[in-house]
Design a protein around this motif. Structure first.
Motif, PDB file in Angstrom:
ATOM      1  N   GLY A   1      -5.854  -2.471   9.382  1.00  0.00           N
ATOM      2  CA  GLY A   1      -5.283  -1.586  10.380  1.00  0.00           C
ATOM      3  C   GLY A   1      -4.150  -0.730   9.871  1.00  0.00           C
ATOM      4  O   GLY A   1      -3.355  -0.209  10.662  1.00  0.00           O
TER       5      GLY A   1
ATOM      6  N   PHE B   1      -3.491   4.063  -1.741  1.00  0.00           N
ATOM      7  CA  PHE B   1      -3.641   4.677  -0.424  1.00  0.00           C
ATOM      8  C   PHE B   1      -3.403   6.168  -0.626  1.00  0.00           C
ATOM      9  O   PHE B   1      -2.287   6.579  -0.958  1.00  0.00           O
ATOM     10  CB  PHE B   1      -2.618   4.109   0.568  1.00  0.00           C
TER      11      PHE B   1
ATOM     12  N   GLU C   1      -8.441   0.953  -0.369  1.00  0.00           N
ATOM     13  CA  GLU C   1      -8.399   1.785   0.831  1.00  0.00           C
ATOM     14  C   GLU C   1      -9.248   1.192   1.955  1.00  0.00           C
ATOM     15  O   GLU C   1      -8.890   1.286   3.133  1.00  0.00           O
ATOM     16  CB  GLU C   1      -8.807   3.210   0.479  1.00  0.00           C
ATOM     17  N   LEU C   2     -10.341   0.532   1.585  1.00  0.00           N
ATOM     18  CA  LEU C   2     -11.147  -0.174   2.575  1.00  0.00           C
ATOM     19  C   LEU C   2     -10.359  -1.339   3.164  1.00  0.00           C
ATOM     20  O   LEU C   2     -10.351  -1.553   4.387  1.00  0.00           O
ATOM     21  CB  LEU C   2     -12.436  -0.698   1.930  1.00  0.00           C
ATOM     22  N   GLN C   3      -9.680  -2.084   2.309  1.00  0.00           N
ATOM     23  CA  GLN C   3      -8.883  -3.208   2.791  1.00  0.00           C
ATOM     24  C   GLN C   3      -7.765  -2.721   3.715  1.00  0.00           C
ATOM     25  O   GLN C   3      -7.457  -3.373   4.721  1.00  0.00           O
ATOM     26  CB  GLN C   3      -8.292  -3.991   1.621  1.00  0.00           C
ATOM     27  N   ALA C   4      -7.178  -1.574   3.386  1.00  0.00           N
ATOM     28  CA  ALA C   4      -6.136  -1.003   4.256  1.00  0.00           C
ATOM     29  C   ALA C   4      -6.704  -0.744   5.650  1.00  0.00           C
ATOM     30  O   ALA C   4      -6.076  -1.081   6.667  1.00  0.00           O
ATOM     31  CB  ALA C   4      -5.582   0.272   3.647  1.00  0.00           C
ATOM     32  N   ARG C   5      -7.887  -0.158   5.698  1.00  0.00           N
ATOM     33  CA  ARG C   5      -8.514   0.110   7.001  1.00  0.00           C
ATOM     34  C   ARG C   5      -8.800  -1.184   7.746  1.00  0.00           C
ATOM     35  O   ARG C   5      -8.608  -1.276   8.967  1.00  0.00           O
ATOM     36  CB  ARG C   5      -9.795   0.926   6.813  1.00  0.00           C
ATOM     37  N   GLN C   6      -9.266  -2.193   7.023  1.00  0.00           N
ATOM     38  CA  GLN C   6      -9.573  -3.477   7.648  1.00  0.00           C
ATOM     39  C   GLN C   6      -8.322  -4.154   8.208  1.00  0.00           C
ATOM     40  O   GLN C   6      -8.390  -4.869   9.204  1.00  0.00           O
ATOM     41  CB  GLN C   6     -10.266  -4.394   6.637  1.00  0.00           C
TER      42      GLN C   6
ATOM     43  N   TRP D   1       0.855  -1.183   0.000  1.00  0.00           N
ATOM     44  CA  TRP D   1       0.000   0.000   0.000  1.00  0.00           C
ATOM     45  C   TRP D   1       0.892   1.235   0.000  1.00  0.00           C
ATOM     46  O   TRP D   1       1.824   1.337   0.821  1.00  0.00           O
ATOM     47  CB  TRP D   1      -0.912   0.007   1.223  1.00  0.00           C
TER      48      TRP D   1
ATOM     49  N   ARG E   1     -11.139   2.465  -4.118  1.00  0.00           N
ATOM     50  CA  ARG E   1     -11.861   2.501  -2.836  1.00  0.00           C
ATOM     51  C   ARG E   1     -11.751   1.163  -2.098  1.00  0.00           C
ATOM     52  O   ARG E   1     -11.648   1.122  -0.872  1.00  0.00           O
ATOM     53  CB  ARG E   1     -13.323   2.870  -3.076  1.00  0.00           C
TER      54      ARG E   1
ATOM     55  N   SER F   1      -2.670   2.516   8.732  1.00  0.00           N
ATOM     56  CA  SER F   1      -2.992   3.945   8.859  1.00  0.00           C
ATOM     57  C   SER F   1      -1.934   4.834   8.245  1.00  0.00           C
ATOM     58  O   SER F   1      -2.100   6.056   8.182  1.00  0.00           O
ATOM     59  CB  SER F   1      -3.160   4.309  10.340  1.00  0.00           C
TER      60      SER F   1
END
Length: 211
Positions: A175, A41, A168-173, A6, A165, A177
């Protein structure tokens, strides 16, 4: 083995981390069995489209640095880049990267993502080019092996927006940041522009996990 990375195209630490990661990969005994995929990202998804500013202006606006401190910060990063043999233009612009990420997904779909990431890095960090301009990114993408007309169609429409998108959702899932962030076989994560030796250790650990 697969490594998912990412990153954002305007992130200098991603530029450094990529170089160190690739040095470790080049020395890895099983490098021919490693697939690398780059994921989107955005450092600042709220940055207005069709608007740019200098890196120094962004640093003073976003972090409250004086221009002297902003230039000093960029000078430190430039020194690290030089140590890795990387060109680094501190006068480069800053802008919204969403459309560039969409084009990188086109590159992934067409099998030239690695070449495209390298070309964007060289143009942006090495030459300080205005990669946020649609004509410039189209030229860069064409040079990396994509059809200019197809790139233009992607930019003018909304193709690959959902893929950005989803990244970026997978990045949030996961963790994540901050970037760069490297995930080896979805099992081992390495955060930041770590020394080459740490990436080398990650390759060895991830390979051992495969049994």
């Amino acid at each position: 083995m697969r490594v998912d990375i990412w990153s954002d195209v305007i992130c200098p630490w991603c530029y450094l981390g990529k170089a160190r990661f690739e040095q470790a990969l080049s020395a890895f005994a099983h490098r021919d069995e490693v697939e690398v995929v780059y994921h989107s990202f955005e450092l600042d998804p709220s940055y207005p489209k069709d608007s740019t500013e200098t890196t120094f202006a962004m640093l003073t606006r976003k972090y409250g640095l004086s221009e002297a401190d902003a230039r000093a910060a960029e000078s430190r990063v430039a020194g690290l880049a030089a140590a890795e043999g990387l060109a680094f233009d501190p006068e480069r612009p800053v802008g919204n990267t969403f459309d560039i990420h969409r084009v990188l997904h086109l590159g992934l779909a067409k099998g030239v993502q690695a070449e495209l990431v390298r070309a964007v890095n060289q143009a942006y960090f090495g030459q300080g080019r205005q990669v946020f301009d649609h004509g410039v990114i189209t030229e860069i993408a064409a040079g990396a092996g994509l059809d200019a007309a197809v790139v233009g169609d992607v930019i003018d429409g909304d193709a690959y927006a959902e893929q950005v998108r989803q990244d970026e959702l997978q990045a949030r899932q996961l963790g994540i940041s901050g970037v760069p962030f490297f995930v080896f076989d979805m099992a081992l994560g390495v955060s930041g522009a770590q020394p080459t030796e740490m990436f080398a250790n990650a390759f060895d650990q991830a390979w051992e996990r495969r049994g």
